[in-house]
Motif scaffolding. Structure first.
Motif, PDB file in Angstrom:
ATOM      1  N   TYR A   1      76.491  63.326  67.597  1.00 57.78           N
ATOM      2  CA  TYR A   1      77.802  62.703  68.118  1.00 57.78           C
ATOM      3  C   TYR A   1      77.661  62.995  69.607  1.00 57.78           C
ATOM      4  O   TYR A   1      77.491  63.913  69.994  1.00 57.78           O
ATOM      5  CB  TYR A   1      78.984  63.481  67.334  1.00 57.78           C
ATOM      6  CG  TYR A   1      80.147  63.220  67.925  1.00 57.78           C
ATOM      7  CD1 TYR A   1      80.687  61.971  67.766  1.00 57.78           C
ATOM      8  CD2 TYR A   1      81.075  63.857  68.770  1.00 57.78           C
ATOM      9  CE1 TYR A   1      81.990  61.445  68.206  1.00 57.78           C
ATOM     10  CE2 TYR A   1      82.436  63.615  69.186  1.00 57.78           C
ATOM     11  CZ  TYR A   1      82.630  62.336  68.884  1.00 57.78           C
ATOM     12  OH  TYR A   1      83.898  61.753  69.236  1.00 57.78           O
ATOM     13  N   ASP A   2      78.155  61.679  70.035  1.00 54.53           N
ATOM     14  CA  ASP A   2      78.010  61.637  71.669  1.00 54.53           C
ATOM     15  C   ASP A   2      79.288  61.271  72.179  1.00 54.53           C
ATOM     16  O   ASP A   2      79.251  60.637  73.291  1.00 54.53           O
ATOM     17  CB  ASP A   2      76.875  60.909  71.898  1.00 54.53           C
ATOM     18  CG  ASP A   2      76.956  59.498  71.760  1.00 54.53           C
ATOM     19  OD1 ASP A   2      77.952  58.898  70.913  1.00 54.53           O
ATOM     20  OD2 ASP A   2      76.079  58.529  71.917  1.00 54.53           O
ATOM     21  N   HIS A   3      80.410  61.536  71.559  1.00 51.22           N
ATOM     22  CA  HIS A   3      81.755  61.123  71.885  1.00 51.22           C
ATOM     23  C   HIS A   3      81.895  59.485  71.763  1.00 51.22           C
ATOM     24  O   HIS A   3      82.982  58.950  72.271  1.00 51.22           O
ATOM     25  CB  HIS A   3      82.313  61.645  73.170  1.00 51.22           C
ATOM     26  CG  HIS A   3      82.380  63.185  72.925  1.00 51.22           C
ATOM     27  ND1 HIS A   3      83.214  63.834  72.585  1.00 51.22           N
ATOM     28  CD2 HIS A   3      81.310  64.138  73.256  1.00 51.22           C
ATOM     29  CE1 HIS A   3      83.087  65.202  72.774  1.00 51.22           C
ATOM     30  NE2 HIS A   3      81.900  65.400  73.022  1.00 51.22           N
ATOM     31  N   VAL A   4      81.018  58.919  71.437  1.00 47.56           N
ATOM     32  CA  VAL A   4      81.141  57.182  71.036  1.00 47.56           C
ATOM     33  C   VAL A   4      80.529  56.890  70.021  1.00 47.56           C
ATOM     34  O   VAL A   4      81.316  56.287  69.165  1.00 47.56           O
ATOM     35  CB  VAL A   4      80.022  56.729  72.216  1.00 47.56           C
ATOM     36  CG1 VAL A   4      80.297  55.114  72.060  1.00 47.56           C
ATOM     37  CG2 VAL A   4      80.583  56.821  73.608  1.00 47.56           C
ATOM     38  N   GLN A   5      79.636  57.440  69.360  1.00 48.48           N
ATOM     39  CA  GLN A   5      79.028  57.282  67.938  1.00 48.48           C
ATOM     40  C   GLN A   5      78.896  58.415  67.224  1.00 48.48           C
ATOM     41  O   GLN A   5      78.190  59.446  68.009  1.00 48.48           O
ATOM     42  CB  GLN A   5      78.013  56.313  67.956  1.00 48.48           C
ATOM     43  CG  GLN A   5      78.154  55.001  68.558  1.00 48.48           C
ATOM     44  CD  GLN A   5      76.816  54.214  68.606  1.00 48.48           C
ATOM     45  OE1 GLN A   5      75.745  54.685  68.274  1.00 48.48           O
ATOM     46  NE2 GLN A   5      76.988  52.808  68.700  1.00 48.48           N
ATOM     47  N   LEU A   6      78.799  58.355  65.940  1.00 42.65           N
ATOM     48  CA  LEU A   6      78.566  59.424  64.870  1.00 42.65           C
ATOM     49  C   LEU A   6      77.481  58.820  64.181  1.00 42.65           C
ATOM     50  O   LEU A   6      77.386  57.702  63.658  1.00 42.65           O
ATOM     51  CB  LEU A   6      79.629  59.756  63.882  1.00 42.65           C
ATOM     52  CG  LEU A   6      79.154  60.588  63.040  1.00 42.65           C
ATOM     53  CD1 LEU A   6      78.737  62.170  63.610  1.00 42.65           C
ATOM     54  CD2 LEU A   6      80.407  61.118  62.131  1.00 42.65           C
ATOM     55  N   ASN A   7      76.016  59.304  64.249  1.00 48.51           N
ATOM     56  CA  ASN A   7      75.102  58.593  63.839  1.00 48.51           C
ATOM     57  C   ASN A   7      74.355  59.656  62.625  1.00 48.51           C
ATOM     58  O   ASN A   7      74.529  60.793  62.861  1.00 48.51           O
ATOM     59  CB  ASN A   7      73.827  58.460  64.800  1.00 48.51           C
ATOM     60  CG  ASN A   7      74.385  57.015  65.421  1.00 48.51           C
ATOM     61  OD1 ASN A   7      73.961  55.939  64.887  1.00 48.51           O
ATOM     62  ND2 ASN A   7      74.521  57.182  66.824  1.00 48.51           N
ATOM     63  N   PHE A   8      73.709  59.028  61.919  1.00 50.88           N
ATOM     64  CA  PHE A   8      73.196  59.732  60.670  1.00 50.88           C
ATOM     65  C   PHE A   8      71.640  59.790  60.483  1.00 50.88           C
ATOM     66  O   PHE A   8      71.281  58.724  60.753  1.00 50.88           O
ATOM     67  CB  PHE A   8      73.877  59.444  59.418  1.00 50.88           C
ATOM     68  CG  PHE A   8      75.404  59.150  59.281  1.00 50.88           C
ATOM     69  CD1 PHE A   8      76.274  60.525  58.905  1.00 50.88           C
ATOM     70  CD2 PHE A   8      76.094  58.234  59.685  1.00 50.88           C
ATOM     71  CE1 PHE A   8      77.492  60.691  58.913  1.00 50.88           C
ATOM     72  CE2 PHE A   8      77.604  58.439  59.632  1.00 50.88           C
ATOM     73  CZ  PHE A   8      78.075  59.337  59.433  1.00 50.88           C
ATOM     74  N   TYR A   9      71.105  60.812  59.760  1.00 53.83           N
ATOM     75  CA  TYR A   9      69.535  60.676  59.675  1.00 53.83           C
ATOM     76  C   TYR A   9      69.441  61.564  58.518  1.00 53.83           C
ATOM     77  O   TYR A   9      69.959  62.523  58.034  1.00 53.83           O
ATOM     78  CB  TYR A   9      69.283  61.760  60.732  1.00 53.83           C
ATOM     79  CG  TYR A   9      69.332  61.199  62.201  1.00 53.83           C
ATOM     80  CD1 TYR A   9      68.376  60.544  63.011  1.00 53.83           C
ATOM     81  CD2 TYR A   9      70.596  61.280  62.940  1.00 53.83           C
ATOM     82  CE1 TYR A   9      68.609  59.953  64.161  1.00 53.83           C
ATOM     83  CE2 TYR A   9      70.717  60.940  64.107  1.00 53.83           C
ATOM     84  CZ  TYR A   9      69.743  60.261  64.757  1.00 53.83           C
ATOM     85  OH  TYR A   9      70.029  59.855  66.028  1.00 53.83           O
ATOM     86  N   LEU A  10      68.574  60.763  57.601  1.00 53.63           N
ATOM     87  CA  LEU A  10      68.244  61.190  56.248  1.00 53.63           C
ATOM     88  C   LEU A  10      67.015  61.994  56.296  1.00 53.63           C
ATOM     89  O   LEU A  10      65.935  61.282  56.514  1.00 53.63           O
ATOM     90  CB  LEU A  10      68.432  60.043  55.065  1.00 53.63           C
ATOM     91  CG  LEU A  10      68.271  60.563  53.781  1.00 53.63           C
ATOM     92  CD1 LEU A  10      69.292  61.678  53.345  1.00 53.63           C
ATOM     93  CD2 LEU A  10      68.397  59.516  52.752  1.00 53.63           C
ATOM     94  N   ASN A  11      66.799  63.192  56.010  1.00 56.30           N
ATOM     95  CA  ASN A  11      65.553  63.888  56.037  1.00 56.30           C
ATOM     96  C   ASN A  11      64.737  63.687  57.370  1.00 56.30           C
ATOM     97  O   ASN A  11      63.576  63.308  57.083  1.00 56.30           O
ATOM     98  CB  ASN A  11      64.544  63.596  54.959  1.00 56.30           C
ATOM     99  CG  ASN A  11      65.516  64.087  53.586  1.00 56.30           C
ATOM    100  OD1 ASN A  11      66.084  64.929  53.354  1.00 56.30           O
ATOM    101  ND2 ASN A  11      65.484  63.108  52.514  1.00 56.30           N
ATOM    102  N   GLY A  12      65.425  63.514  58.482  1.00 56.29           N
ATOM    103  CA  GLY A  12      64.754  62.935  59.539  1.00 56.29           C
ATOM    104  C   GLY A  12      64.807  61.887  60.114  1.00 56.29           C
ATOM    105  O   GLY A  12      64.194  61.307  61.330  1.00 56.29           O
ATOM    106  N   LYS A  13      64.786  60.887  59.157  1.00 55.97           N
ATOM    107  CA  LYS A  13      64.888  59.093  59.522  1.00 55.97           C
ATOM    108  C   LYS A  13      66.133  58.807  59.813  1.00 55.97           C
ATOM    109  O   LYS A  13      67.105  58.972  59.346  1.00 55.97           O
ATOM    110  CB  LYS A  13      64.415  58.715  58.125  1.00 55.97           C
ATOM    111  CG  LYS A  13      64.158  57.263  58.154  1.00 55.97           C
ATOM    112  CD  LYS A  13      63.804  56.708  57.025  1.00 55.97           C
ATOM    113  CE  LYS A  13      64.177  55.227  56.749  1.00 55.97           C
ATOM    114  NZ  LYS A  13      64.216  54.863  55.513  1.00 55.97           N
TER     115      LYS A  13
END
Length: 196
Positions: free
Chosen positions: A134-146
């Protein structure tokens, strides 16, 4: 010689050179907050595992520019992870049904304010680790590091990591000592005092 042993004994017993005990301050750590959890939530493993029914927020908001945290799905069921304000109803499951939470659910659907805002291209399974940046603009997701190319946007205000479980789901949260290395520029959530 006897006086020397007496001095040594007093020091050993704690009555010698220092008359008072100076307690060491424990360094605060980010963990699940027992004061910000649902009535039927169970938090164990020193604030790192959530089970039962309901949600829990972390004990610290994301105050720094770029933060990373992880959750490992230990047992499937109904679950979700994301961000929420302190006004979020931690007894309401699933989250994402109001304006106070932004979550990805066990089926990969991303919810905010009763609306599906997207869907992860891969659905986390039992044993998988879901990383979040989270960078106060976007919440991004990573599955098992990908990285999963499906960001959440539109978050506002002071936000906390939030986790919810129901129907037998168990999740372990990681705010440090990660399973996967955080993406470049991202690091573990810092307690606000340490930002000064």
């Amino acid at each position: 010689m006897a006086a020397c042993f007496c001095c040594f004994r007093c020091c050993w017993d704690g009555t010698g050179f220092s008359s008072g005990h100076i307690p060491l301050k424990e360094i605060p750590t980010v963990k699940l907050d027992a004061s910000l959890m649902g009535n039927d939530v169970v938090i164990v493993k020193n604030g790192r595992r959530i089970c039962g029914t309901g949600a829990a927020l972390s004990n610290a908001p994301i105050a720094q520019d770029k933060a990373y945290f992880e959750v490992k799905v230990q047992s499937t069921g109904v679950w979700g992870v994301g961000l929420a304000s302190r006004r979020c109803n931690v007894n309401e499951v699933p989250l994402g049904e109001n304006t106070e939470s932004w979550v990805v659910r066990q089926d990969g659907a991303m919810y905010h304010d009763k609306q599906q805002k997207g869907k992860l291209p891969e659905v986390p399974q039992e044993g998988d680790v879901l990383g979040l940046t989270y960078d106060h603009v976007q919440l991004n997701f990573y599955l098992n590091g990908k990285p999963l190319p499906c960001p959440f946007t539109g978050m506002k205000g002071t936000l906390y990591p939030v986790f919810y479980v129901d129907e037998g789901a168990v999740m372990d949260v990681q705010f440090d000592k990660f399973y996967h290395h955080p993406p470049d520029g991202f690091d573990s959530i810092m307690i606000e005092q340490s930002l000064l």
